[in-house]
Design a protein around this motif. Sequence first.
Motif, PDB file in Angstrom:
ATOM      1  N   GLU A 234      53.708  -3.612  21.652  1.00  0.00           N
ATOM      2  CA  GLU A 234      55.070  -3.535  22.187  1.00  0.00           C
ATOM      3  C   GLU A 234      55.740  -2.209  21.826  1.00  0.00           C
ATOM      4  O   GLU A 234      56.910  -2.173  21.428  1.00  0.00           O
ATOM      5  CB  GLU A 234      55.922  -4.720  21.724  1.00  0.00           C
ATOM      6  CG  GLU A 234      55.391  -6.061  22.218  1.00  0.00           C
ATOM      7  CD  GLU A 234      56.261  -7.237  21.791  1.00  0.00           C
ATOM      8  OE1 GLU A 234      56.813  -7.189  20.667  1.00  0.00           O
ATOM      9  OE2 GLU A 234      56.411  -8.180  22.580  1.00  0.00           O
ATOM     10  N   ASP A 236      57.809   0.883  22.386  1.00  0.00           N
ATOM     11  CA  ASP A 236      58.894   1.162  23.334  1.00  0.00           C
ATOM     12  C   ASP A 236      58.654   2.468  24.086  1.00  0.00           C
ATOM     13  O   ASP A 236      59.039   2.606  25.245  1.00  0.00           O
ATOM     14  CB  ASP A 236      60.232   1.266  22.593  1.00  0.00           C
ATOM     15  CG  ASP A 236      60.706  -0.072  22.060  1.00  0.00           C
ATOM     16  OD1 ASP A 236      60.352  -1.113  22.656  1.00  0.00           O
ATOM     17  OD2 ASP A 236      61.433  -0.084  21.049  1.00  0.00           O
ATOM     18  N   CYS A 273      51.771  -0.949  31.021  1.00  0.00           N
ATOM     19  CA  CYS A 273      52.994  -1.016  30.201  1.00  0.00           C
ATOM     20  C   CYS A 273      54.191  -0.668  31.095  1.00  0.00           C
ATOM     21  O   CYS A 273      54.837   0.375  30.910  1.00  0.00           O
ATOM     22  CB  CYS A 273      52.897  -0.053  29.025  1.00  0.00           C
ATOM     23  SG  CYS A 273      51.446  -0.289  27.972  1.00  0.00           S
ATOM     24  N   ARG A 276      57.900   0.289  29.792  1.00  0.00           N
ATOM     25  CA  ARG A 276      57.981   1.162  28.631  1.00  0.00           C
ATOM     26  C   ARG A 276      58.142   2.623  29.039  1.00  0.00           C
ATOM     27  O   ARG A 276      57.725   3.035  30.126  1.00  0.00           O
ATOM     28  CB  ARG A 276      56.730   1.012  27.760  1.00  0.00           C
ATOM     29  CG  ARG A 276      56.459  -0.430  27.343  1.00  0.00           C
ATOM     30  CD  ARG A 276      57.629  -1.032  26.586  1.00  0.00           C
ATOM     31  NE  ARG A 276      57.412  -2.437  26.245  1.00  0.00           N
ATOM     32  CZ  ARG A 276      58.219  -3.152  25.471  1.00  0.00           C
ATOM     33  NH1 ARG A 276      59.301  -2.596  24.961  1.00  0.00           N
ATOM     34  NH2 ARG A 276      57.959  -4.423  25.225  1.00  0.00           N
TER      35      ARG A 276
END
Length: 334
Positions: A234, A236, A273, A276
């Motif tokens: 995860e 960012d 992703c 992101r």
Amino acid sequence: MMMEQQLIGSKWEEMAQKALDGECLTLADGLSILEGEQEQLLPLLQAVFRVRQHFFGRKVKLNMLINAKSGLCPEDCGYCSQSIVSTASIPRYTLLDKTTLLAGAREAMARKAGTYCIVAAGRGPTDKELSQVVEAVREIRATMPLKICACLGLLKEEQAKRLADAGVHRYNHNLNTSPKYYPSITTTHTYEQRVHTVQTAKAHGLSPCSGVIIGMGETNEEIVEMAFALRELEADSIPINFLHAIHGTPLEDAGCIPPLQALKVLALFRLICPSREIRVAGGREHSLRSLQPLALYAANSLFVGDYLTTEGQDITADHQMIEDLGFEIERNAL
């Protein structure tokens, strides 16, 4: 031929829709992106741009870094001109003083960067170095509308807390490559230690920033695995570096990732992703060359200015590229 192209475009659109729906691509999906024919690139970027635009519109985040401590690093990372095994001719100095770090922040503002990255070579910060960074960060945050990213190496719990309390927004610690390939690149610390540092930063309220270096000899399957790992972690913000081989490092003879392949890599990370920040980072000028503008159809962020020990593109060229694309630089609120 027309029917074949339509089928290819539909394939990428299906992947884009999966990303928008929160579904993760499969390994086979990822490999098909990296191994697709050149003729498939524009339909791929068109589909990927749907995802980029959904989450970020036409805004571009600019980041500027300062090499706050150069060389003098005990780690043996094969790609790095600052490592203990490097014989590259680079500047070597201890941590810059507060006045110099503040001047760097003002330069970041002049370049229209929203994030200022304080990067220091080394295994991890000493207490004295951390105190110097904390002091500078407090003054920057009090006087300038900048987000601060720190990249200081392996991080302890109490160090993460001090950085967060000082106002550091983000902590960068790249995974760099896949777990399986990691020992081929670095032996003085482990992949797991890097993952732990990212998790430590996140646990103390620092936005996790972690990315990769493409072109160190990894396989396409390992590139897809890197994207999966960063999705699971995860992160960012995900900087995508393309190896710029430097004379005097163990990887000095590594080839350059071709522009079309670099674009496929950026598309892959956007689809795996999707929400992101995907940042075009070190080596973009070297690998993407004249195709740099196309990178922003997948990525929503880039570094401006120089990198750690290599030069970047002139800032006026970056600003012009963004304007010519009809995109907009994202600025922090005052």
